[in-house]
Structure formats: C-alpha cells, structure tokens
Design a protein around this motif. Sequence first.
Motif, mmCIF file in Angstrom:
data_model
loop_
_atom_site.group_PDB
_atom_site.id
_atom_site.type_symbol
_atom_site.label_atom_id
_atom_site.label_comp_id
_atom_site.label_asym_id
_atom_site.label_seq_id
_atom_site.Cartn_x
_atom_site.Cartn_y
_atom_site.Cartn_z
ATOM 1 N N UNK A 117 -17.014 79.764 7.273
ATOM 2 C CA UNK A 117 -16.167 80.753 6.614
ATOM 3 C C UNK A 117 -14.685 80.552 6.885
ATOM 4 N N UNK A 118 -14.342 79.881 7.978
ATOM 5 C CA UNK A 118 -12.932 79.640 8.290
ATOM 6 C C UNK A 118 -12.275 78.717 7.270
ATOM 7 N N UNK A 119 -13.096 77.998 6.486
ATOM 8 C CA UNK A 119 -12.511 77.078 5.502
ATOM 9 C C UNK A 119 -11.853 77.830 4.349
ATOM 10 N N UNK A 120 -12.273 79.079 4.092
ATOM 11 C CA UNK A 120 -11.630 79.829 3.006
ATOM 12 C C UNK A 120 -10.182 80.188 3.340
ATOM 13 N N UNK A 121 -9.892 80.868 4.451
ATOM 14 C CA UNK A 121 -8.482 81.125 4.749
ATOM 15 C C UNK A 121 -7.697 79.836 4.973
ATOM 16 N N UNK A 122 -8.366 78.778 5.445
ATOM 17 C CA UNK A 122 -7.668 77.505 5.602
ATOM 18 C C UNK A 122 -7.233 76.969 4.244
ATOM 19 N N UNK A 123 -8.162 76.987 3.279
ATOM 20 C CA UNK A 123 -7.830 76.484 1.946
ATOM 21 C C UNK A 123 -6.738 77.328 1.300
ATOM 22 N N UNK A 124 -6.835 78.652 1.411
ATOM 23 C CA UNK A 124 -5.815 79.522 0.820
ATOM 24 C C UNK A 124 -4.447 79.287 1.456
ATOM 25 N N UNK A 125 -4.446 79.037 2.780
ATOM 26 C CA UNK A 125 -3.168 78.772 3.453
ATOM 27 C C UNK A 125 -2.592 77.437 3.020
ATOM 28 N N UNK A 126 -3.462 76.432 2.850
ATOM 29 C CA UNK A 126 -2.986 75.128 2.388
ATOM 30 C C UNK A 126 -2.414 75.221 0.973
ATOM 31 N N UNK A 127 -3.046 76.029 0.128
ATOM 32 C CA UNK A 127 -2.517 76.229 -1.225
ATOM 33 C C UNK A 127 -1.148 76.894 -1.156
ATOM 34 N N UNK A 128 -1.019 77.884 -0.268
ATOM 35 C CA UNK A 128 0.266 78.559 -0.119
ATOM 36 C C UNK A 128 1.342 77.610 0.377
ATOM 37 N N UNK A 129 0.948 76.571 1.095
ATOM 38 C CA UNK A 129 1.887 75.562 1.585
ATOM 39 C C UNK A 129 2.055 74.405 0.599
ATOM 40 N N UNK A 130 1.463 74.568 -0.615
ATOM 41 C CA UNK A 130 1.540 73.548 -1.670
ATOM 42 C C UNK A 130 0.877 72.233 -1.260
ATOM 43 N N UNK A 131 -0.131 72.305 -0.410
ATOM 44 C CA UNK A 131 -0.901 71.118 -0.024
ATOM 45 C C UNK A 131 -2.243 71.161 -0.762
ATOM 46 N N UNK A 132 -2.162 70.857 -2.047
ATOM 47 C CA UNK A 132 -3.331 71.062 -2.914
ATOM 48 C C UNK A 132 -4.460 70.074 -2.640
ATOM 49 N N UNK A 133 -4.122 68.821 -2.366
ATOM 50 C CA UNK A 133 -5.184 67.833 -2.136
ATOM 51 C C UNK A 133 -6.014 68.184 -0.897
ATOM 52 N N UNK A 134 -5.393 68.476 0.270
ATOM 53 C CA UNK A 134 -6.207 68.896 1.416
ATOM 54 C C UNK A 134 -6.969 70.186 1.148
ATOM 55 N N UNK A 135 -6.369 71.107 0.375
ATOM 56 C CA UNK A 135 -7.057 72.354 0.058
ATOM 57 C C UNK A 135 -8.327 72.082 -0.737
ATOM 58 N N UNK A 136 -8.233 71.152 -1.683
ATOM 59 C CA UNK A 136 -9.404 70.820 -2.500
ATOM 60 C C UNK A 136 -10.522 70.246 -1.624
ATOM 61 N N UNK A 137 -10.190 69.381 -0.668
ATOM 62 C CA UNK A 137 -11.193 68.798 0.224
ATOM 63 C C UNK A 137 -11.863 69.874 1.079
ATOM 64 N N UNK A 138 -11.068 70.816 1.547
ATOM 65 C CA UNK A 138 -11.612 71.890 2.378
ATOM 66 C C UNK A 138 -12.575 72.752 1.570
ATOM 67 N N UNK A 139 -12.221 73.076 0.339
ATOM 68 C CA UNK A 139 -13.091 73.900 -0.507
ATOM 69 C C UNK A 139 -14.390 73.186 -0.839
ATOM 70 N N UNK A 140 -14.314 71.903 -1.086
ATOM 71 C CA UNK A 140 -15.538 71.151 -1.378
ATOM 72 C C UNK A 140 -16.455 71.113 -0.156
ATOM 73 N N UNK A 141 -15.864 70.926 1.036
ATOM 74 C CA UNK A 141 -16.672 70.953 2.260
ATOM 75 C C UNK A 141 -17.292 72.327 2.466
#
Length: 643
Positions: free
Chosen positions: A287-311
């Motif tokens: 479940x920690x991957x959801x706030x991680x992905x949202x935070x990465x999106x907020x930091x404009x790091x879309x590629x790492x966010x996409x990897x986190x969501x897929x995992x």
Amino acid sequence: MSTRRRNLMSLCTLVVLSLLFPAQRVKAAPRTSAQAQSAGGQVAVTRLIVTVREEGGATFSGLATVTLQHLDSPVLSTGTTMGGQTIFDGLGPGEYTIIVSAPGYLTATERISLTHGSESERAFIALKRDAGSSTVSAPQGPPALSPKLQKELSKAAEALQSNKLEEAQRHLDAAYRLAPGNPEVNYVRGLLADRKGNLAAAQSSWEKTLSLDPKHGLTLQALATIMARKGDYGSAQGYLERALQVESNSWRAHELLSIVLFRQANFTEAVSQAERSLELGKNAANGARLPMAESLIALNQTAPAREVLQAFLEANPPQAQAAIANRLLQQLSVPASPPLASPRTNPIGPTETDLPELPLLKPQLPKWLPANVDEFEPPVEPSVACPLREVLDGAADHVREFMKSVDRITATEVLNHQVVNDWGFAIHEEKRSFNYLVSISEVRPGYLSVEEYRDGTRDLSVFPDSIATNGLPAAVLVFHPYYRDDYEMRCEGLGRWRGRRAWQIHFSQLPGKPSRLRGHRGSVGGPLTLIALKGRAWIEETTNQVVRIETDLQSPMPEIKLLAEHMDIEFGPITFHNQKENMWLPASADVYFDLRGRHIRRRNTFTNYLLFSVNEKQSISAPKETKGTEDAEPHATAPARPE
C-alpha cells in the motif's frame, strides 16, 4: 554421556558438542576448609554461619560477597551467599571483621568475637539499598493480567478477530470492570469502537491508553490514523514520529507517515518514508506504493511513478486500491494531460480527496511473536564502509575475555514465563528467581563446554512446564573463532543501538555445516535434534563489544513441533569493585517459541552481578593467641565457591 547432562526438554540449549566432554563441576558448598590451631596445640573447629537479610528483616535472595578477616592479619577468606547464607569452617578463636557487599546495596561491616570451645557461631547482617546505585535492573514491562482479566480480554480479542462485535463488547465490558486502568483493555476497547465506526469513542479510549502507557506503539499509530482521517495531518505526524521512536522498524508506521507527508505536500520525504516501509514490510507494505506514486507525480517524475504503480498492481491489491492505480496510470498515459498533482506551497485539504488507502492501515490487534530478523533490515548510515574482518576479530577477542571471566561471576536470574494466545495476552504466568552461575570451559582444543547452575543445581525441572531454555548468556559464542566459520557473516553497515553507533552483522548457518550451538531434546535421554540459526548482532563501533543479538530458526521444524523461535539478548556494562574496566554481561533475554501447539514467551533478566573469586593463594591464618600455646602447621584455605 553423563546422566546429569540429560535434559527434560531442552529448547534453545547451547549444546556446543562438548556435552560429550563434561567439564569439572564446581564445589558443592560455599565454605572454607582450613583449620586454624590455637597456640596450645588444640585444634579449633568453630563454624561461623553468616546470614544476610534485607533491611526489613526478609532473607536476602540475591548474591552477596561475604569477606571474613582477622583483625590482626591481612589474610582473608571470601564466600558467596546461597539462600542468604555463607558458612566458614575451621576458624580459631579471636576477633574477626565481616564485610558484606552486593550490587545495589551499601556495604555492611560487623565485628564478631569467637571464643574457645565454641562449636558454632552465628552472625546476622542487614543490607540497605543504595539509592544512587546504577546496577543493571530488570526492565519494566506491561502490568501483569489476573487470570480472570486474561480470560475476558482474550475472549474479546477472539470475538473481535471474528467480527463478532456484540460478543466482543460483552467481554470487554467485563474486562473493563475488572481493570479500568489497564492499557491493553483500553486499547482493545478503542479497536472495538473503531470497528463500530465510533471514532470519538475510539479516540477517547486510545488517549486513555496513552496516558497509562506513553510508549504504547500500536496506540500511537491508531491515534495517528484517526487524526489523518480528520485531516489533522500535523497531529498525525507527531503521533507517528513518537511511534517510530518506540519501534523504528514498523513498516506500518512508515507507510502511514508517507501518506501524512503527501497530504502536507512534503513529497520528497513522503517518497523516502514509502521506500523505507517497503524495505521493512516488503509485499505486506504494498500500500505504500500509492502515496509514493502520487508523490512522484507531484514531483513530475512520471516514469518512476509509472513503474511504482505497475509494481503495485502486480501485487494484487484490493479492488478499490487497484482502481485508483489504474486511474493514475491512465492519466499518465495521456501526454497532454497535466500531472495529477504538482508541488504546492499549501497542504491538500482533507476534503479535496478521500483517503482510500487508509483502510489498509486500520489499527490491529497485537501479535505475540516479534518480526523475524529477515523481515526487515534496520537502517544504517549511507556510504560507510564496514571493516568486517576487523569487527569480527575484535568481537572474538571480547568473547575470549567473556569466557575467562564468566565462571567467576554470579548473578540473580529472574524468569518470567508466560503461555500466551495469538495476541500476546498471557493465559498462564509463572515467575521464578534463581541464584545463577555459568561456566564455559575448553575441554579440548576446539571444543567448549557450557554449564549452568541455578540455586546450585543443574536439574532442568527448575524451569516452568519442564521446558528448559539454557545457554542464553553464551550466545556470543557465535563469534568465537571455533564457531564463526559455521556461519555466513555479512556486515549490513553502521547502525545504532540505544544511542551507540554499532556495526550490524547478519549471520546465517552455512549449508552443509551442522549446528554446534543449538539443539533440542524432547524427552529424558531422547535424541538430540540440531537447530540451525540465523540472526543479527549489533557490535559497538569503538569497542567491538557485542551489545545485542537477535536469532531465529532458519526454518520451522515440524518434526519436533517447533514452528517458531525468536531470541533477543541485550548486554550491558557492569563495573565491579577493584576493576578498572567494565565487563559486558547479559542484562536481559526475551525468548519466544511455538512448541507443541503452544505460544510461550519468556523474559530472563540478570541482576545483582557479583565477582566472587579471590586469589587462590589467599588463606586464613591462625589468629594470634595468648602465650603458652604451641604452634602447629596451618592448613591452606581455598576460596569459597557456590555451586
């Protein structure tokens, strides 16, 4: 093998293979054996019995040094109390000084006069506690539960686990009437109120729990959850920071903190907390991957966010959570779409979005068994090289020192034995106290023998439920050169333990290397089953002293019905009189095991350490007598040693 070495049921026993070569036993009674003669040629055979008491008159149950010295001679004899007494035999007439000392007490002194013809004399000495003593003492644990309270609380937890809320309420009401000031009762009451959707009542119960036990980790996390649901993220963060001070390796606390930080627009730290949660909890912390992905999106790091969501999706999350992740992925796949969130100067308000990830972190019932050493890796300082060989060699030197010193040391061992249920509530409890002595000897090159005496005996029936847990103080032998090559040793880095910088060393039994440090017998004279270990040790950076060891089974052992075992042993510095340096000795040991269908938890604490041996050349000489007596050859006295 000698019959005196057979176990009833020896769990966690340091058999060290040298059980086949038993070391010589210590003497059976703490007494001297010299006979001092009078000048008239008559042999005096006076016996002096020294009884040590507490200031209030109760028998002293610890271990104390009793020193006997003739007023006109520097030669002395030293004994150690057993059952509050020390006996000196073969004393001649004269004036003597008795000096009694024990850790945590003020030294007591008394003079006594022995006369001709007296066959036996007694001396009674009271010890006063030293208010300024820094003697290692037993850590305080949660309050003990009465049998009736244990029953009601256990039934409430069982009903709550099965979602039988009304049944849980009945048992909790009964438990609360019995102990309204018990923190565990109030914590479970808060759980029930939370399950019923009454957040105000849950908060009230948990605030009361915290007033009773400010370091109740589960309560701190529970209150943080309520504050987050209310949108009071600052208060939630405060509770979580306190929770992590109590238990720094709680993946749940790190996950919830990542959510709280995201809601406060602290995106970089939210990613860091989510990463730590995943390190500790692995798939359980998905479940920690959801706030991680949202935070990465907020930091404009879309590629790492996409990897986190897929995992996150690959870990098969609940349907509601999967829907959120898929929506985020869909938004990320549209190039023209602006990021879902961008760095803000103001925190997101509590009503802008709900918190669908929070139900994953609903407050939980406690667990009886601590985390396995491989479930998480405690944090270490980044980019600090570990000199593994140097650390291991330094630890080995201290282990050798420990071996030389330990058989000159006695202690009071307090054993708290509990049979607990799945939530850690005790359903049976016993407390026992022993005069404890351990001896480690090398019976031949490469082979060590460990012998333990409790109240002067090695009979394992002194343990509750006839289940013996032996060898706890000698767990450091894993770092002895004789045994360390049986393990894969890996340095995880420079961490901390109780404010000290300490190297973290992970060890695991090597394949093909039989265990020589642990074994189990299921019956008297039964076969020995070897137990393979893995664990983690903290070795102080500057001294290379082992300050803590945790161990677990490498795998469950259904063939002997031992499904789990966890040990956590702490060592502390003890300073003895006339010693220039501290000795690092066991302070406490927590042992948990699942044996034959029962959950058992034991806490051993070692206090009142006493260094009791004296120079082997010391002896009691004949006291000075009146003229007219004849001289005779004196007999040497050996220093008193307890069994």
